[in-house]
Structures are given as C-alpha cells and as structure tokens.
Design a protein around this motif. Structure first.
Motif, PDB file in Angstrom:
ATOM      1  N   HIS A  29       0.832  -1.197   0.000  1.00  0.00           N
ATOM      2  CA  HIS A  29       0.000   0.000   0.000  1.00  0.00           C
ATOM      3  C   HIS A  29       0.875   1.260   0.000  1.00  0.00           C
ATOM      4  O   HIS A  29       2.090   1.171  -0.149  1.00  0.00           O
ATOM      5  CB  HIS A  29      -0.955  -0.041   1.190  1.00  0.00           C
ATOM      6  N   ASP A  30       0.239   2.392   0.181  1.00  0.00           N
ATOM      7  CA  ASP A  30       0.940   3.673   0.062  1.00  0.00           C
ATOM      8  C   ASP A  30       1.742   3.955   1.338  1.00  0.00           C
ATOM      9  O   ASP A  30       1.309   4.705   2.219  1.00  0.00           O
ATOM     10  CB  ASP A  30      -0.062   4.796  -0.205  1.00  0.00           C
ATOM     11  N   ILE A  31       2.924   3.358   1.422  1.00  0.00           N
ATOM     12  CA  ILE A  31       3.759   3.466   2.622  1.00  0.00           C
ATOM     13  C   ILE A  31       4.098   4.918   2.939  1.00  0.00           C
ATOM     14  O   ILE A  31       4.095   5.345   4.102  1.00  0.00           O
ATOM     15  CB  ILE A  31       5.050   2.639   2.457  1.00  0.00           C
ATOM     16  N   GLU A  32       4.376   5.709   1.914  1.00  0.00           N
ATOM     17  CA  GLU A  32       4.750   7.119   2.138  1.00  0.00           C
ATOM     18  C   GLU A  32       3.648   7.873   2.879  1.00  0.00           C
ATOM     19  O   GLU A  32       3.913   8.607   3.835  1.00  0.00           O
ATOM     20  CB  GLU A  32       5.049   7.797   0.797  1.00  0.00           C
ATOM     21  N   LEU A  37      12.063   3.058   6.259  1.00  0.00           N
ATOM     22  CA  LEU A  37      10.738   2.835   5.679  1.00  0.00           C
ATOM     23  C   LEU A  37      10.557   3.657   4.407  1.00  0.00           C
ATOM     24  O   LEU A  37      10.048   3.153   3.395  1.00  0.00           O
ATOM     25  CB  LEU A  37       9.652   3.208   6.693  1.00  0.00           C
ATOM     26  N   GLN A  38      10.991   4.916   4.449  1.00  0.00           N
ATOM     27  CA  GLN A  38      10.859   5.774   3.268  1.00  0.00           C
ATOM     28  C   GLN A  38      11.742   5.288   2.121  1.00  0.00           C
ATOM     29  O   GLN A  38      11.345   5.350   0.956  1.00  0.00           O
ATOM     30  CB  GLN A  38      11.204   7.216   3.641  1.00  0.00           C
ATOM     31  N   LYS A  39      12.935   4.788   2.446  1.00  0.00           N
ATOM     32  CA  LYS A  39      13.818   4.257   1.397  1.00  0.00           C
ATOM     33  C   LYS A  39      13.192   3.031   0.741  1.00  0.00           C
ATOM     34  O   LYS A  39      13.270   2.859  -0.482  1.00  0.00           O
ATOM     35  CB  LYS A  39      15.186   3.917   1.992  1.00  0.00           C
ATOM     36  N   ASN A  40      12.591   2.172   1.538  1.00  0.00           N
ATOM     37  CA  ASN A  40      11.915   1.001   0.976  1.00  0.00           C
ATOM     38  C   ASN A  40      10.729   1.403   0.108  1.00  0.00           C
ATOM     39  O   ASN A  40      10.470   0.793  -0.929  1.00  0.00           O
ATOM     40  CB  ASN A  40      11.456   0.059   2.095  1.00  0.00           C
ATOM     41  N   ALA A  41      10.014   2.435   0.533  1.00  0.00           N
ATOM     42  CA  ALA A  41       8.892   2.935  -0.273  1.00  0.00           C
ATOM     43  C   ALA A  41       9.397   3.409  -1.628  1.00  0.00           C
ATOM     44  O   ALA A  41       8.780   3.136  -2.673  1.00  0.00           O
ATOM     45  CB  ALA A  41       8.181   4.068   0.462  1.00  0.00           C
ATOM     46  N   LYS A  42      10.545   4.111  -1.643  1.00  0.00           N
ATOM     47  CA  LYS A  42      11.117   4.600  -2.898  1.00  0.00           C
ATOM     48  C   LYS A  42      11.557   3.437  -3.798  1.00  0.00           C
ATOM     49  O   LYS A  42      11.377   3.480  -5.015  1.00  0.00           O
ATOM     50  CB  LYS A  42      12.315   5.517  -2.615  1.00  0.00           C
TER      51      LYS A  42
END
Length: 810
Positions: A349-352, A547-552
């Motif tokens: 889903h939209d992790i960001e 978490l943000q790096k994984n989202a990217k």
C-alpha cells in the motif's frame, strides 16, 4: 486565488456567550473558514456561512441578523474535501470537553488548520498525484523555489532565473503557493488567479531565520550534507515552508526527513509547451488519450507518482539510464519473477502516506497493520531478488532496508485485521499478552454476562421471583426488572427507578457498584489500548528513513516492472543510448496512436535517421491528415521514453543523449491574454531559438502559417537557416506546407527533404502514412477538403480558381 481577505466576525449589540466565544477565536483566523462545533454540528457564521452555503449547497439561514450554515459532524469527511478543493483555508474548532450542567459555555479550540497545499486527508488527495505546497522567494532577477508534499514527505529545492518561475509551477502544479507580501503585485499579475496563493509577512523571508529553521528541523549542524548549502534564495523559500507549517499548527512533521535539490543539469529540460504539444499528461482533444494514460500501468500509488516524476525529469546521465534499461531487460526476460512481482505489488500500500499519517497520529490500527503486510511483501521481494542468478537483480535486492523490527513489532502488538479505530468497549485492537493490566481488565469487562447471570440467579432465590430479569439502557444503566404483580416481594433496600404498565425497574447497591466498575474498566481498557498504540507508533517512527527508502525502492520497482510489461505487450525494443550526436529509429511507432488500432499491424511505422554531420534538419512536406504531426510527435516521445528508462515502440533505436526537447506543434490561441495564434507561435518559437544547446532535439510544425504566405515562407526559411548555422546544430524535424523550403537542400548539405507519400488514383488520393525521401510538390488541399465532406460545388469552384492562379504564377 488569494485568500488573505478579512472575514468579519459576528459582532452584535448583545452577543450571546457562544457568539462571544466564536468571535474571540475567529479574530485569530480572519482569512480562514472556521468550522465551529456546536453539539453534533459544525456551524459557520457570517461571511463564512455565505461561502459554505454556496460551495457546499447547504441551507443558509439567518438568526439575530447573523447568517448561519452548518452540517453534521459525521459529514465532515464529505464536506471538508469540497471546501479545500474550492481553495479555502479551513480551521476546525472542536468542543474540548463534555457539556456540563450549570456551565455556561463549553471549552472550544482549533485542533487543525487545513489549506489546499497542506493536507493528508485521503478524501482530498489523488492517489497517484503529489499534492505540492510551493514557496517562492524573489530577489532581483533570480528566485529560490521549494516544493513540499506533506502527505509523502518529499521536499525539493532549487534556484533559477526569475523568468522561469512559471515553467516550474506548470511542471509541479502546486495546490498552493506562498510568497512575500511585498511581491504580491508581481505574482498576482503573473499567476492571474490560476493558483491558490497565500501571502507571508516580509520578515519571514530572512536567510539566517530560514537556515536555523532547516538545521533545527533536520537536526544537523549545516546543510552541506544535502548539497544545498550555497542555495541562499532556495534556503529562504524552504525555511518559509517550515514556518508556514508551524503557523498552521503542523508540528509533527518528522517524516520530512530530507531535502533534495532539483539539478537542471542532471535532467532533460522539456518546457510546458512541449509537454502540452506531445500530449504527455493531457490530450489536446476532449476525447483524446494522453501518453501517461497509456503507459501508467503501475500498481502502487507510489509507483504512479514516481512515473510522473521520471517523465517530468528525464535522465541525461548515461550510466543511470542504462541501469534502468538493464533492470527492465532482466524483468522482460524473466517471466516467473514478473509474475511474482505482480502478485506482491498488489499487497503493498501507500507506505509514504501511511508514514505521514502516523507522524500526525491520525492513523488507524488497520492502516498500521496494512503497513505490516506491505513490509512482509517487501521482505519476500527482497529474498526473491537475492536468490536470483542475475547480479543486477541481486544488487537491487540488496538496496532494500531491513525493516523486520517494524514488521515484527506490529505483528506482535496488533490483532490481525483490526478495526479502523479503537472503540470503547470493543477491546479488539491490542493482542493478549502485551499488557498484563489490559488483559486483567478485559477479563473483568468481558465476563460481565456471566457475572450478571449469577447475580440474577442469586436474587431470584433471595426474593422468590423466578421471572426476575436484569436489563440495561442508556438512561438508568443496569437494572432489575420485576412484574408489578410481584412488587410485594421486592426487598426494602432496592431503589425503584421506573414504573411501567406491567413492570417496574429497580437498582441495588451491588448492581450500581458493579456498573461503575464496568464503566471504569471500559474507560481504562480504551486508555490502555490508546497508550500501547501510541507507543507502537513511536517505535515505528524511529525507523522513518528505512521505511521511506523502501517505499522509494518499491515505487522504482513498480515503474520498471511496468516498463517491462509494456515492452512485452506492445513489442517495444530496448534502445541503445550513447554519447553520439545522432538518432536512428527504425520502424518507429506512436505509442498512443497505435493503441487505437484493433490490429497491431495496422499502424504504419517510419524510420527517422538524423545526425549532426549530413542530416541535421529534415524538412517534411505532405498534406494535412497524412501523418506529418504524428511522425514528429512519435519521434520526440520515443526519445523521451528512452531517457526515462523505458523500452520504445520501434524495431531498432539508437539515440544519442538529448538534454532538451522543444516542440512547436499545432495552433494554440490564447485569446484570454489577447494573443493570436501567430503571436503564441512566435513566442514559443522564440523560446526555442533562445535556449538551444548542443544536444537539443526540435520538432517544428507549420511555422509561419499564422501570417501571410510570403511572410510565412520568409520566416520559415529564416528559422531553418538559423538552426542550420547555429553553433549547436540542433537535430530538427521541420514539417511544413511550404514546398518552397524544399529548395534549401540545394544550398545546405545537412538539410534533407522528406515527404509523406500519397497515392493518387484518378481524382482520389490515398494517404500512405509513409515517410519517404524527397520533397512533395503538391499540398492536396482540395482533395483533403473533398474527403472531409465539403459540398461538390465548392470543390469544383476551388479547382477552377487553382487553375487560374497556376497560370498566373511566374
């Protein structure tokens, strides 16, 4: 749209305590619609009420000469998006305590301030689009510019010439723009109410103040680590954004964990005219299809947003372009891993945006659990990639961050598929075993049925009333219910609460004490679950950056997987990108137009061979409807697709790096600004000629047609000559009706003539849509008019006039 208007409060001769309280709060939010909670409704007063009534189509009333309009509190999620999207600032003023008997007025306060550029509400946001807040600081002829999407944490900064400000705004399309009050005349004239704007006080645009804001937020000693230390104007604009967030009561913004510089020198420059002319994001026709609608097959919202970003800023770094192409190639050739990625992306889903909601504590237990499920899928993707033989895929797998701690803590804390919110008396969010105190309270709370059953049996035996019952309602709480025929058996210590036709209701000291115990247990259970959930959120937020790096990385994988699918489904080829100054496209196709054909073989492909040495400028002639514009556009689109990392619609494509794509295609009157088609054409053409580079690629269509024939021919020839003699030698496709331009190939060796082939059979013509060498000598305008349905008399007369003119022609 500027909203720094004074919005008068509701002052009357004798204000009620409620209106006095409203006015006291409203004075702090004069430029904002104040949603004022009164019981179960949000009320608006005065000018706010008039605006809300008109925008929301709700009833406007008048009481004591004050306008009122309101809606139920439970409808906030319905009405709030409409107000925000209409360009209003909204302050939500809630009751901060329960109404109490004897108290004149309930305590109220603003709990949230929302603007078009500052929202994380999923009812307002579009899943595959960023919602940018822009900040601009101007000094002389230069500007600092920053963009922030608070819903994802993306924070961008740049500096450029003042004249380029509109270009950036059109690329990013911010929902809100903030700028210095003293510059309002410049911006109001420039923006012309096309954007929602907000004026900031001049003193806030101070370098030292802004610098301190940024290093304080990022908890660093300087901004050198972000590569923006020397961007003085950009730093001011970024600092103002943080000040604006604080002034609107947005303090929990730790998900804004980095700031990135927009480096023009690292990306292909495409102006807004070109994006428009190539129909990249929007079609020029109402029923038309844009490029992004065709190629955006991304699964995740993050992937959709990244694809748009890649299109806005194509790469010009050969290493990075090839890296994308190589991953697409690996996915293209590996069906099992493609199927695996497709399956796993559906669970992410939209992790960001989940993270941004977490920082504001506006996240539900279910969304936290969704984050856990997303992280599990990421771990599975990583394991799969690391098990591959391909070094490219293994390296991609290694780029994921370890977030197992986050996933485990969520899994061990929250029940599977929890509700959207913690509810009193439900107790079904936090797992058993997390809190001994919570577990004990749950046992007490959920054993009440058994306890009441035993109590009822005990009192039946004590009183001899066998049909004695225990009931409950919101007024009395728990009570004993006895038929009136058995009232004489009731003990004297029982307290009667209600007498009905057939029954009476009583309470006892034991029943009252138990009810109080249950009520306290319910409240305590609610409190403990909230406390545990907040602690969980705090632990998760310690891992924001991973978490943000994984989202990217997931967004990147989503886009590259989409490219591999597009290539397979549409027979795209991997382009060869190099440092050469040439473009060789064999059997190129338009990715949008070819999708309109039922048969995949129906579209006529074409070759484009162009270079700096002997084919710098191709002059393409041919009648309208023959396909000139399509060939121009498809060539530019193929170049663009290659530079974002996609395969391209062709049999073969070798493309030297291009750093700018310019286009001048089609008519685009700007009557609202008093500009004719010809003026717009000249403005766009001037922009191109003044911004050329060694690696520019140009497509020019019908330059000069907006004026008289001789003026048009003279301009067209002069422009071609200018491009030919330019030290940059820009690669150019020049489509024209002016056959007189064909003669230029005799004087200039790097100019070549091409035409769109037409087959004439008797008095009819057939468009072959094929680009062939040589110039066309006929425009076939009358034939085009004929097949368009023009009356026969008009066609016949046109032929007679043409013969007469041809005889007069020297």
């Amino acid at each position: 749209m500027n909203t720094n208007d004074n919005n008068s409060s509701c002052k009357k001769k004798e204000d009620t305590p409620l209106i006095k309280q409203y006015n006291n709060i409203k004075t702090k939010y004069l430029d904002t619609i104040l949603l004022f909670q009164v019981g179960d409704f949000y009320e608006t007063f005065g000018e706010d009420a008039v605006k809300c009534s008109k925008t929301l189509n709700i009833v406007l009333t008048k009481r004591s000469n004050i306008h009122l309009a309101g809606f139920p509190c439970h409808s906030l999620n319905t009405y709030l998006p409409r107000l925000i999207q209409s360009g209003f600032r909204i302050a939500i003023c809630d009751q901060l305590e329960e109404p109490k008997k004897g108290k004149n007025i309930v305590k109220r306060g603003v709990i949230e301030l929302l603007t078009p550029g500052i929202t994380i509400d999923e009812n307002i946001l579009q899943t595959k689009h960023n919602n940018f807040l822009a900040s601009i600081h101007v000094e002389k002829n230069n500007l600092g510019l920053s963009f922030l999407d608070i819903s994802t944490g993306e924070f961008l900064i740049t500096e450029d010439k003042k004249s380029n400000v509109l270009q950036y705004l059109k690329l990013f399309n911010p929902s809100e723009i903030i700028f210095q009050r003293k510059e309002k005349n410049f911006f109001f004239q420039l923006l012309k109410d096309k954007y929602y704007t907000y004026l900031m006080e001049d003193w806030m645009f101070d370098y030292a103040f802004a610098y301190e804001k940024l290093i304080s937020h990022f908890k660093t000693n300087s901004l050198k680590g972000f590569g923006i230390e020397n961007l003085k104007l950009g730093i001011i604009s970024s600092g103002v954004i943080l000040s604006y967030l604080h002034s609107t009561q947005h303090f929990n913004i730790q998900h804004i964990s980095t700031i990135r510089r927009i480096k023009k020198e690292e990306h292909m420059w495409i102006d807004d005219f070109t994006f428009q002319n190539l129909e990249i994001f929007h079609s020029l026709n109402k029923e038309g299809v844009s490029l992004i609608k065709v190629i955006d097959q991304t699964t995740t919202p993050m992937g959709g947003r990244l694809l748009k970003n890649w299109i806005l800023f194509p790469l010009i770094n050969l290493f990075h372009i090839e890296k994308r192409h190589n991953i697409v190639q690996e996915l293209y050739a590996n069906k099992p891993i493609r199927l695996f990625i497709k399956k796993k992306l559906k669970n992410i889903h939209d992790i960001e945006r989940i993270i941004s909601k977490m920082t504001t504590r506006k996240i539900s237990p279910r969304e936290i659990y969704i984050l856990h499920k997303s992280l599990i899928s990421i771990v599975e993707i990583q394991k799969n990639f690391l098990s591959q033989k391909s070094k490219i895929l293994i390296d991609f797998g290694k780029s994921f961050q370890d977030c197992s701690l986050v996933s485990n803590i969520i899994m061990n804390t929250i029940e599977e598929d929890p509700p959207h919110q913690i509810e009193k008396g439900k107790g079904n969010v936090i797992k058993i075993g997390i809190s001994k105190e919570l577990d004990e309270i749950r046992i007490l709370y959920f054993s009440q049925k058994e306890y009441l059953k035993k109590l009822c049996i005990k009192e039946q035996l004590n009183t001899g009333i066998t049909n004695l019952k225990i009931g409950y309602n919101n007024i009395f709480g728990y009570f004993f219910e006895v038929k009136n025929s058995k009232k004489h058996n009731i003990p004297s210590v029982w307290i009667r609460k209600q007498t009905l036709t057939n029954v009476s209701r009583y309470v006892t000291e034991e029943l009252k004490n138990y009810e109080l115990k249950i009520l306290k247990a319910e409240q305590k259970m609610f409190f403990l679950e909230k406390k545990i959930l907040n602690h969980l959120i705090h632990k998760i937020l310690e891992k924001i950056k991973p978490l943000q790096k994984n989202a990217k990385k997931i967004a990147e994988l989503d886009v590259l997987y989409t490219f591999s699918n597009l290539a397979l489904e549409n027979n795209y080829v991997k382009p060869k990108i190099n440092q050469s100054l040439k473009i060789n496209i064999i059997k190129g196709r338009h990715p949008v137009i070819e999708r309109q054909f039922i048969s995949k073989t129906a579209y006529i492909p074409n070759n484009i061979i162009i270079n700096k040495y002997n084919q710098q400028i191709l002059i393409i002639t041919g009648p309208n409807m023959s396909g000139k514009s399509a060939i121009l556009r498809q060539t530019a689109i193929i170049i663009l697709m290659a530079h974002i990392g996609s395969f391209v619609p062709a049999k073969y494509a070798e493309i030297g790096l291009i750093d700018k794509i310019f286009s001048r295609v089609g008519a685009s009157d700007n009557i609202s600004l008093g500009e004719s088609t010809f003026m717009v054409e000249m403005n766009e053409t001037a922009n191109i000629l003044n911004n050329l580079s060694k690696r520019s690629f140009l497509i020019l269509d019908e330059i000069g047609r907006g004026t008289s024939t001789y003026d048009g021919i003279s301009l067209a020839k002069s422009i071609v000559e200018f491009l030919y003699k330019s030290k940059f030698r820009p690669l150019t496709l020049f489509a024209t009706h002016y056959h007189e331009l064909n003669e230029m190939t005799l004087l200039f060796k790097r100019i070549k003539n091409y035409n769109i082939s037409v087959k004439k059979i008797n008095d009819n013509i057939i468009f072959m849509h094929k680009l062939i060498t040589g110039g066309s000598k006929h425009s076939f305008g009358i034939h085009v008019a004929k097949i368009s349905g023009m009356p026969t008399k008009v066609i016949s007369r046109a032929k007679e006039i043409l013969k007469t003119l041809s005889k007069k022609k020297p």
